[in-house]
Design a protein around this motif. Structure first.
Motif, PDB file in Angstrom:
ATOM      1  N   UNK A 162      30.560  61.478  37.871  1.00  0.00           N
ATOM      2  CA  UNK A 162      31.506  61.350  38.972  1.00  0.00           C
ATOM      3  C   UNK A 162      31.175  60.084  39.758  1.00  0.00           C
ATOM      4  N   UNK A 163      32.153  59.572  40.481  1.00  0.00           N
ATOM      5  CA  UNK A 163      31.978  58.333  41.219  1.00  0.00           C
ATOM      6  C   UNK A 163      31.073  58.570  42.432  1.00  0.00           C
ATOM      7  N   UNK A 164      30.080  57.700  42.591  1.00  0.00           N
ATOM      8  CA  UNK A 164      29.140  57.791  43.705  1.00  0.00           C
ATOM      9  C   UNK A 164      28.914  56.398  44.274  1.00  0.00           C
ATOM     10  N   UNK A 165      28.236  56.348  45.405  1.00  0.00           N
ATOM     11  CA  UNK A 165      27.822  55.096  46.027  1.00  0.00           C
ATOM     12  C   UNK A 165      26.301  55.021  45.978  1.00  0.00           C
ATOM     13  N   UNK A 166      25.782  53.874  45.608  1.00  0.00           N
ATOM     14  CA  UNK A 166      24.330  53.667  45.543  1.00  0.00           C
ATOM     15  C   UNK A 166      23.967  52.605  46.571  1.00  0.00           C
ATOM     16  N   UNK A 167      23.105  52.981  47.504  1.00  0.00           N
ATOM     17  CA  UNK A 167      22.744  52.105  48.623  1.00  0.00           C
ATOM     18  C   UNK A 167      21.293  51.668  48.496  1.00  0.00           C
ATOM     19  N   UNK A 168      21.068  50.382  48.696  1.00  0.00           N
ATOM     20  CA  UNK A 168      19.710  49.850  48.692  1.00  0.00           C
ATOM     21  C   UNK A 168      18.980  50.312  49.941  1.00  0.00           C
TER      22      UNK A 168
END
Length: 268
Positions: A162-168
């Motif tokens: 599923x679509x996710x957001x990956x944050x540094x």
């Protein structure tokens, strides 16, 4: 008129040194070949490791777990800011320096990243979800938790495919694939990967910041879940129902109980 006073068999100059030098060069070549130290041999081993077929973890419960082997994919989306770009699904890949790749048979770190048009799991685009502090292998990875990516040669936290957001963690910027910025890598033309968050007029992350943790497909004839045929979209189903009503006026379609396309907001 000058005449050649030497016959064809006469050796002149430092011929003896030249012979010994050629013999030393041949001995050095054979020794390196036997030890696997030739440039072409090192190059072949590195390429075989990075392009070696990999087996992704199969998510039977829809969750991503610590220790799973996944691909990180930027889903295909319309690009409106550039005329020339890489279309399709782009997978995050390790991209070694081209000069270092020719001089070493091992992957040197730190290493660059790029996004490539491939959906086949290989050594350079297959990552392992590594544990952060306090987690154990096999534990479910949930939204908002920190995790690390390791490289090897509904909204109930079911984030598999599923679509996710990956944050540094340090910069709080989102991982993005710049499809319009090309890189000439050791493996050909690929897209640039960076840490930057793109927001629309509603302060929502744009599709270029979307990624998917792609797992393996349960079917043996398929490599990843991306290869599975997609179910018909809601608008496609509505169009099919309208056609059925036209062909059969007595038929009636059952509307969605929710009355709209399901929407959600991820707590990132």
């Amino acid at each position: 008129m000058a005449q050649n006073l030497y016959g064809p068999r006469v050796r002149i100059g430092n011929w003896n040194e030249d012979v010994y030098l050629e013999e030393e060069i041949m001995k050095d070549f054979l020794a390196k070949r036997d030890k696997g130290q030739l440039l072409i041999q090192r190059n072949r081993r590195l390429k075989e490791n990075l392009l070696r077929p990999m087996q992704l973890s199969v998510s039977e419960d829809g969750y991503i777990h610590y220790g799973d082997k996944v691909m990180l994919v930027s889903p295909d989306h319309p690009e409106t800011e550039a005329d020339l770009f890489l279309p399709g699904d782009l997978s995050l890949c390790m991209t070694p320096d081209e000069i270092k790749a020719h001089l070493s048979n091992e992957l040197e770190v730190p290493c660059g990243l790029s996004a490539a048009q491939t959906k086949i799991p290989v050594g350079r685009n297959t990552f392992t979800i590594l544990c952060a502090a306090g987690e154990v292998i096999g534990q479910v990875l949930r939204y908002g938790q920190n995790f690390r990516l390791g490289i090897t040669g509904g909204f109930d936290d079911r984030m598999a495919n599923t679509k996710i957001l990956i944050t540094h963690c340090h910069t709080n910027r989102g991982l993005v694939a710049h499809r319009h910025l090309f890189l000439r890598t050791y493996f050909g033309q690929e897209a640039e990967v960076a840490a930057h968050t793109y927001l629309d007029s509603h302060r929502v992350e744009k599709p270029k910041n979307h990624w998917m943790l792609v797992t393996g497909a349960p079917r043996k004839d398929l490599s990843t879940m991306l290869d599975l045929p997609k179910p018909p979209a809601e608008d496609t189903r509505a169009l099919e129902q309208e056609r059925e009503q036209v062909s059969d006026p007595g038929a009636r379609s059952t509307p969605d109980a929710r009355g709209c396309v399901p929407q959600c907001t991820l707590p990132m």
